[in-house]
Scaffold this motif. Sequence first.
Motif, short mmCIF file in Angstrom:
data_model
loop_
_atom_site.label_atom_id
_atom_site.label_comp_id
_atom_site.label_asym_id
_atom_site.label_seq_id
_atom_site.Cartn_x
_atom_site.Cartn_y
_atom_site.Cartn_z
N THR A 115 0.83 -1.22 0.00
CA THR A 115 0.00 0.00 0.00
C THR A 115 0.86 1.26 0.00
OG1 THR A 115 -1.59 -1.23 1.32
CG2 THR A 115 -1.91 1.16 1.24
N GLU B 186 4.61 6.66 0.49
CA GLU B 186 5.29 6.98 1.74
C GLU B 186 6.56 6.15 1.94
OE1 GLU B 186 4.69 9.22 4.11
OE2 GLU B 186 2.92 10.06 3.14
N GLY C 71 -1.25 6.34 5.87
CA GLY C 71 -2.00 5.70 4.79
C GLY C 71 -1.82 4.20 4.70
N SER D 119 -6.14 1.14 7.22
CA SER D 119 -7.41 1.86 7.12
C SER D 119 -7.62 2.66 8.40
CB SER D 119 -8.55 0.87 6.89
OG SER D 119 -8.52 -0.10 7.91
N GLU D 120 -8.37 3.74 8.23
CA GLU D 120 -8.64 4.68 9.33
C GLU D 120 -8.97 3.97 10.63
OE1 GLU D 120 -9.61 8.98 10.05
OE2 GLU D 120 -8.64 7.96 8.41
#
Length: 213
Positions: free
Chosen positions: A24, A29, A156, A159-160
């Motif tokens: 991801t 990043e 990121g 998930s939140e």
Amino acid sequence: MQLDVFTLVPHAFAWLTEQRPVSTVLGGELDLRLFSYRDSTPLRNGQVDDEPYGGGAGMVLRVDVVAAALDAVYGGAPGHRVVALSPQGPQLTQQIVEELASEERLTLLSARFEGFDERIVEHLASEALSIGPYVLSNGDLPAMVLVDAIARRLPGALSEGSGEIESFSAELSGGLEYPHYTRPAEFRGWQVPDVLLSGDHARIEGWRKEHVR
Ligand SMILES: C[S@@+](CC[C@H](N)C(=O)[O-])C[C@H]1O[C@@H](n2cnc3c(N)ncnc32)[C@H](O)[C@@H]1O
């Protein structure tokens, strides 16, 4: 974050780079670079290790080989943390992971067989780190453990909400996360605690707090 791994088996990391959360954040990043000591070794025939002075079994990763690898990539001593993966280093904790994940650049050095010529740890690395009190055959699994643990702390990656409250986090005062359950609510007579099925968020919150270990 630029995360560089020096290893003899860069291809071994292919699996990891396909897995979330590493996949991801890769290219965003996380800039993960894999270098083989063999590509820059000053020795013939791709030699990277040698017999131990004083005798004994096994081969030792040479200091000149690691110095050449760092020179080839950084043009000299890197101005950032260089971690030698070694069972003899201090043990990795979530706190150290958080610290490393906040670095802009980080280098990991992996060894195999008998390990590093001690001068690598003393002069080329800024520190040694162990992933636990046991001996693995090489530093590649430890390097992958670090890459995964660091990647999941990058923005990121998750998930939140899923990365904040977990075992060892400040939110749980460093404790272990409360138990989780999912469907079915009953299986072989093993019941999910009623409170979790109640829909009462305040009670659920209270139950979870009580069950932080
Ligand atoms: C077989 S081990 C060397 C063990 C070393 N001769 C000793 O007795 O401490 C080879 C390499 O695997 C890596 N390694 C093995 N276990 C490790 C651990 N628990 N944590 C970090 N790296 C480890 C290190 O890079 C180490 O140099």
